[in-house]
Design a protein around this motif. Structure first.
Motif, PDB file in Angstrom:
ATOM      1  N   MET A   1       0.823  -1.188   0.000  1.00 41.24           N
ATOM      2  CA  MET A   1       0.000   0.000   0.000  1.00 41.24           C
ATOM      3  C   MET A   1       0.868   1.253   0.000  1.00 41.24           C
ATOM      4  O   MET A   1       0.478   2.246  -0.595  1.00 41.24           O
ATOM      5  CB  MET A   1      -0.934  -0.007   1.200  1.00 41.24           C
ATOM      6  CG  MET A   1      -2.054  -1.017   1.059  1.00 41.24           C
ATOM      7  SD  MET A   1      -3.451  -0.906   2.171  1.00 41.24           S
ATOM      8  CE  MET A   1      -2.804  -0.399   3.692  1.00 41.24           C
ATOM      9  N   VAL A   2       2.008   1.170   0.668  1.00 43.07           N
ATOM     10  CA  VAL A   2       2.911   2.320   0.690  1.00 43.07           C
ATOM     11  C   VAL A   2       3.442   2.598  -0.717  1.00 43.07           C
ATOM     12  O   VAL A   2       3.545   3.756  -1.136  1.00 43.07           O
ATOM     13  CB  VAL A   2       4.062   2.094   1.691  1.00 43.07           C
ATOM     14  CG1 VAL A   2       5.097   3.180   1.594  1.00 43.07           C
ATOM     15  CG2 VAL A   2       3.516   1.997   3.104  1.00 43.07           C
ATOM     16  N   LEU A   5       0.718   4.285  -2.705  1.00 42.72           N
ATOM     17  CA  LEU A   5       0.595   5.681  -2.299  1.00 42.72           C
ATOM     18  C   LEU A   5       1.747   6.513  -2.858  1.00 42.72           C
ATOM     19  O   LEU A   5       1.538   7.636  -3.329  1.00 42.72           O
ATOM     20  CB  LEU A   5       0.547   5.796  -0.779  1.00 42.72           C
ATOM     21  CG  LEU A   5       0.395   7.208  -0.217  1.00 42.72           C
ATOM     22  CD1 LEU A   5      -0.889   7.847  -0.721  1.00 42.72           C
ATOM     23  CD2 LEU A   5       0.419   7.179   1.291  1.00 42.72           C
ATOM     24  N   PHE A  43      -6.551   2.784  -3.860  1.00 48.16           N
ATOM     25  CA  PHE A  43      -5.792   2.857  -2.615  1.00 48.16           C
ATOM     26  C   PHE A  43      -6.732   2.941  -1.417  1.00 48.16           C
ATOM     27  O   PHE A  43      -6.553   2.229  -0.419  1.00 48.16           O
ATOM     28  CB  PHE A  43      -4.850   4.060  -2.636  1.00 48.16           C
ATOM     29  CG  PHE A  43      -4.118   4.262  -1.350  1.00 48.16           C
ATOM     30  CD1 PHE A  43      -3.059   3.436  -1.008  1.00 48.16           C
ATOM     31  CD2 PHE A  43      -4.494   5.255  -0.466  1.00 48.16           C
ATOM     32  CE1 PHE A  43      -2.384   3.605   0.192  1.00 48.16           C
ATOM     33  CE2 PHE A  43      -3.826   5.431   0.724  1.00 48.16           C
ATOM     34  CZ  PHE A  43      -2.770   4.606   1.052  1.00 48.16           C
ATOM     35  N   LEU A  44      -7.747   3.790  -1.502  1.00 50.16           N
ATOM     36  CA  LEU A  44      -8.696   3.913  -0.395  1.00 50.16           C
ATOM     37  C   LEU A  44      -9.449   2.614  -0.166  1.00 50.16           C
ATOM     38  O   LEU A  44      -9.685   2.211   0.982  1.00 50.16           O
ATOM     39  CB  LEU A  44      -9.670   5.064  -0.658  1.00 50.16           C
ATOM     40  CG  LEU A  44      -9.062   6.458  -0.588  1.00 50.16           C
ATOM     41  CD1 LEU A  44     -10.086   7.500  -0.990  1.00 50.16           C
ATOM     42  CD2 LEU A  44      -8.516   6.736   0.798  1.00 50.16           C
ATOM     43  N   TRP A  45      -9.816   1.932  -1.243  1.00 51.77           N
ATOM     44  CA  TRP A  45     -10.490   0.644  -1.119  1.00 51.77           C
ATOM     45  C   TRP A  45      -9.584  -0.362  -0.402  1.00 51.77           C
ATOM     46  O   TRP A  45     -10.043  -1.104   0.465  1.00 51.77           O
ATOM     47  CB  TRP A  45     -10.900   0.131  -2.492  1.00 51.77           C
ATOM     48  CG  TRP A  45     -11.511  -1.228  -2.455  1.00 51.77           C
ATOM     49  CD1 TRP A  45     -12.758  -1.558  -2.023  1.00 51.77           C
ATOM     50  CD2 TRP A  45     -10.869  -2.447  -2.829  1.00 51.77           C
ATOM     51  NE1 TRP A  45     -12.928  -2.909  -2.122  1.00 51.77           N
ATOM     52  CE2 TRP A  45     -11.793  -3.484  -2.603  1.00 51.77           C
ATOM     53  CE3 TRP A  45      -9.609  -2.761  -3.331  1.00 51.77           C
ATOM     54  CZ2 TRP A  45     -11.479  -4.806  -2.884  1.00 51.77           C
ATOM     55  CZ3 TRP A  45      -9.312  -4.081  -3.598  1.00 51.77           C
ATOM     56  CH2 TRP A  45     -10.236  -5.085  -3.380  1.00 51.77           C
ATOM     57  N   LEU A  46      -8.300  -0.394  -0.766  1.00 54.05           N
ATOM     58  CA  LEU A  46      -7.359  -1.301  -0.107  1.00 54.05           C
ATOM     59  C   LEU A  46      -7.191  -0.979   1.374  1.00 54.05           C
ATOM     60  O   LEU A  46      -7.111  -1.879   2.214  1.00 54.05           O
ATOM     61  CB  LEU A  46      -5.999  -1.255  -0.798  1.00 54.05           C
ATOM     62  CG  LEU A  46      -5.903  -1.957  -2.149  1.00 54.05           C
ATOM     63  CD1 LEU A  46      -4.558  -1.666  -2.794  1.00 54.05           C
ATOM     64  CD2 LEU A  46      -6.102  -3.444  -1.983  1.00 54.05           C
ATOM     65  N   VAL A  47      -7.154   0.287   1.709  1.00 52.42           N
ATOM     66  CA  VAL A  47      -7.030   0.685   3.112  1.00 52.42           C
ATOM     67  C   VAL A  47      -8.253   0.227   3.895  1.00 52.42           C
ATOM     68  O   VAL A  47      -8.129  -0.324   5.000  1.00 52.42           O
ATOM     69  CB  VAL A  47      -6.832   2.217   3.235  1.00 52.42           C
ATOM     70  CG1 VAL A  47      -7.004   2.682   4.667  1.00 52.42           C
ATOM     71  CG2 VAL A  47      -5.477   2.622   2.705  1.00 52.42           C
ATOM     72  N   ILE A  48      -9.433   0.439   3.342  1.00 49.42           N
ATOM     73  CA  ILE A  48     -10.663   0.029   4.026  1.00 49.42           C
ATOM     74  C   ILE A  48     -10.718  -1.486   4.168  1.00 49.42           C
ATOM     75  O   ILE A  48     -11.057  -2.013   5.237  1.00 49.42           O
ATOM     76  CB  ILE A  48     -11.898   0.564   3.273  1.00 49.42           C
ATOM     77  CG1 ILE A  48     -11.953   2.084   3.404  1.00 49.42           C
ATOM     78  CG2 ILE A  48     -13.181  -0.072   3.802  1.00 49.42           C
ATOM     79  CD1 ILE A  48     -12.957   2.743   2.483  1.00 49.42           C
ATOM     80  N   THR A  50      -8.205  -3.608   4.259  1.00 54.16           N
ATOM     81  CA  THR A  50      -7.200  -4.020   5.229  1.00 54.16           C
ATOM     82  C   THR A  50      -7.664  -3.720   6.650  1.00 54.16           C
ATOM     83  O   THR A  50      -7.503  -4.538   7.558  1.00 54.16           O
ATOM     84  CB  THR A  50      -5.863  -3.312   4.956  1.00 54.16           C
ATOM     85  OG1 THR A  50      -5.455  -3.608   3.622  1.00 54.16           O
ATOM     86  CG2 THR A  50      -4.792  -3.748   5.929  1.00 54.16           C
ATOM     87  N   HIS A  51      -8.267  -2.571   6.843  1.00 53.68           N
ATOM     88  CA  HIS A  51      -8.768  -2.199   8.164  1.00 53.68           C
ATOM     89  C   HIS A  51      -9.849  -3.180   8.628  1.00 53.68           C
ATOM     90  O   HIS A  51      -9.837  -3.624   9.783  1.00 53.68           O
ATOM     91  CB  HIS A  51      -9.316  -0.779   8.129  1.00 53.68           C
ATOM     92  CG  HIS A  51      -9.936  -0.342   9.415  1.00 53.68           C
ATOM     93  ND1 HIS A  51      -9.203  -0.150  10.559  1.00 53.68           N
ATOM     94  CD2 HIS A  51     -11.222  -0.090   9.748  1.00 53.68           C
ATOM     95  CE1 HIS A  51     -10.016   0.212  11.528  1.00 53.68           C
ATOM     96  NE2 HIS A  51     -11.255   0.258  11.068  1.00 53.68           N
TER      97      HIS A  51
END
Length: 61
Positions: A1-2, A5, A43-48, A50-51
């Motif tokens: 993810m980094v 980004l 990216f936002l989808w991946l963050v959500i 993962t969370h």
């Protein structure tokens, strides 16, 4: 993810440099802007995702 980004931010910087140097809108800039928005959405989808996975793992064990 980094890495995603970092690529997105590099794209944003390149977009603004080209916009500053070119001075106007073009099909290339519209395409670049669209691609950047797509990458940000992914990216936002991946963050959500993962969370939610972390939350699920914490609640299970």
């Amino acid at each position: 993810m980094v890495a995603l980004l970092s690529l997105t931010l590099s794209g944003v910087i390149c977009y603004h440099v080209v916009l500053f140097v070119g001075g106007g809108e073009s099909v290339f800039l519209e395409t670049l802007r669209s691609a950047m928005h797509t990458v940000v959405a992914i990216f936002l989808w991946l963050v959500i995702a993962t969370h939610e996975q972390i939350q699920r793992n914490v609640s299970e064990g």
